[in-house]
Design a protein around this motif. Structure first.
Motif, mmCIF file in Angstrom:
data_model
loop_
_atom_site.group_PDB
_atom_site.id
_atom_site.type_symbol
_atom_site.label_atom_id
_atom_site.label_comp_id
_atom_site.label_asym_id
_atom_site.label_seq_id
_atom_site.Cartn_x
_atom_site.Cartn_y
_atom_site.Cartn_z
ATOM 1 N N GLU A 23 99.780 92.096 -40.075
ATOM 2 C CA GLU A 23 99.350 91.784 -38.861
ATOM 3 C C GLU A 23 99.371 90.435 -38.569
ATOM 4 O O GLU A 23 99.413 89.709 -37.578
ATOM 5 N N ALA A 24 98.899 89.416 -39.680
ATOM 6 C CA ALA A 24 99.174 87.928 -39.600
ATOM 7 C C ALA A 24 100.532 87.466 -39.376
ATOM 8 O O ALA A 24 100.654 86.577 -38.388
ATOM 9 N N VAL A 25 101.406 87.815 -39.935
ATOM 10 C CA VAL A 25 102.697 87.565 -39.788
ATOM 11 C C VAL A 25 103.089 87.967 -38.353
ATOM 12 O O VAL A 25 103.957 87.080 -37.620
ATOM 13 N N ARG A 26 102.701 88.972 -37.919
ATOM 14 C CA ARG A 26 103.141 89.426 -36.391
ATOM 15 C C ARG A 26 102.741 88.629 -35.483
ATOM 16 O O ARG A 26 103.164 88.290 -34.421
ATOM 17 N N GLY A 31 103.316 83.527 -31.907
ATOM 18 C CA GLY A 31 102.928 82.245 -31.525
ATOM 19 C C GLY A 31 101.163 82.001 -31.479
ATOM 20 O O GLY A 31 100.814 81.317 -30.866
ATOM 21 N N LYS A 32 100.276 83.220 -31.966
ATOM 22 C CA LYS A 32 99.177 83.179 -31.775
ATOM 23 C C LYS A 32 98.381 82.688 -32.979
ATOM 24 O O LYS A 32 97.155 82.246 -33.031
ATOM 25 N N THR A 33 99.236 82.260 -34.050
ATOM 26 C CA THR A 33 98.649 82.143 -35.361
ATOM 27 C C THR A 33 99.650 80.882 -35.629
ATOM 28 O O THR A 33 100.719 80.857 -35.816
ATOM 29 N N THR A 34 98.916 79.961 -36.316
ATOM 30 C CA THR A 34 99.760 78.538 -36.861
ATOM 31 C C THR A 34 100.373 79.106 -38.393
ATOM 32 O O THR A 34 99.679 79.700 -39.203
ATOM 33 N N LEU A 35 101.225 78.169 -38.800
ATOM 34 C CA LEU A 35 101.734 78.387 -40.131
ATOM 35 C C LEU A 35 100.631 77.801 -41.100
ATOM 36 O O LEU A 35 100.624 78.312 -42.298
ATOM 37 N N GLN A 36 99.965 77.174 -40.760
ATOM 38 C CA GLN A 36 99.026 76.462 -41.626
ATOM 39 C C GLN A 36 97.702 77.633 -41.990
ATOM 40 O O GLN A 36 97.285 77.752 -43.316
ATOM 41 N N GLU A 37 97.609 78.224 -40.935
ATOM 42 C CA GLU A 37 96.583 79.530 -41.180
ATOM 43 C C GLU A 37 97.210 80.531 -42.288
ATOM 44 O O GLU A 37 96.447 81.252 -42.898
ATOM 45 N N LEU A 38 98.369 80.720 -41.852
ATOM 46 C CA LEU A 38 98.991 81.541 -42.927
ATOM 47 C C LEU A 38 99.038 80.982 -44.248
ATOM 48 O O LEU A 38 98.858 81.745 -45.216
ATOM 49 N N ASP A 39 99.233 79.670 -44.452
ATOM 50 C CA ASP A 39 99.119 79.106 -45.897
ATOM 51 C C ASP A 39 97.771 79.388 -46.439
ATOM 52 O O ASP A 39 97.704 79.517 -47.636
ATOM 53 N N LYS A 40 96.704 79.286 -45.702
ATOM 54 C CA LYS A 40 95.334 79.371 -45.999
ATOM 55 C C LYS A 40 95.176 80.909 -46.721
ATOM 56 O O LYS A 40 94.279 80.974 -47.611
ATOM 57 N N ILE A 43 99.914 83.281 -47.459
ATOM 58 C CA ILE A 43 101.249 83.952 -47.175
ATOM 59 C C ILE A 43 102.273 82.884 -47.162
ATOM 60 O O ILE A 43 102.323 81.873 -46.450
ATOM 61 N N LYS A 44 103.265 83.038 -47.862
ATOM 62 C CA LYS A 44 104.412 81.979 -48.023
ATOM 63 C C LYS A 44 105.624 82.675 -47.441
ATOM 64 O O LYS A 44 106.115 83.850 -47.964
ATOM 65 N N PHE A 45 106.356 81.805 -46.346
ATOM 66 C CA PHE A 45 107.727 82.316 -46.212
ATOM 67 C C PHE A 45 108.613 81.860 -46.908
ATOM 68 O O PHE A 45 108.685 80.748 -47.506
ATOM 69 N N ALA A 46 109.874 82.774 -47.058
ATOM 70 C CA ALA A 46 110.964 82.192 -48.012
ATOM 71 C C ALA A 46 111.815 81.070 -47.281
ATOM 72 O O ALA A 46 111.866 81.172 -46.301
ATOM 73 N N LYS A 47 112.335 80.208 -47.960
ATOM 74 C CA LYS A 47 113.303 79.227 -47.349
ATOM 75 C C LYS A 47 114.614 79.622 -47.234
ATOM 76 O O LYS A 47 115.384 79.790 -48.382
#
Length: 49
Positions: A23-26, A31-40, A43-47
Motif C-alpha cells: 500500500e505504501a508503494v502504491r 504521488g501521495k507519499t515521498t521517497l523519504q517516507e518509504l526509506d523511513k 522500503i528500498k527500490f532497485a536501481k
C-alpha cells in the motif's frame, strides 16, 4: 525427517507487513507519499541499469 512447526502469529505478522508495504508503494506511485517516507519504513527500490 524433522517436523517443522508453523507459527501462525509470525506468518500473520509478516503478511500484514507485506500488505502495508504494498500500500505504501502504491501511494508513492500515485504521488501521495515521498521517497523519504518509504526509506523511513525500510522500503528500498532497485536501481535500474
Amino acid at each position: 525427517m524433522k517436523k517443522q512447526e508453523i507459527k501462525k502469529q509470525v506468518i500473520i505478522t509478516s503478511v500484514s507487513q507485506m500488505i502495508a508495504d504494498k500500500e505504501a508503494v502504491r501511494s508513492y506511485m500515485k504521488g501521495k507519499t515521498t521517497l523519504q517516507e518509504l526509506d523511513k519504513k525500510g522500503i528500498k527500490f532497485a536501481k535500474p541499469l
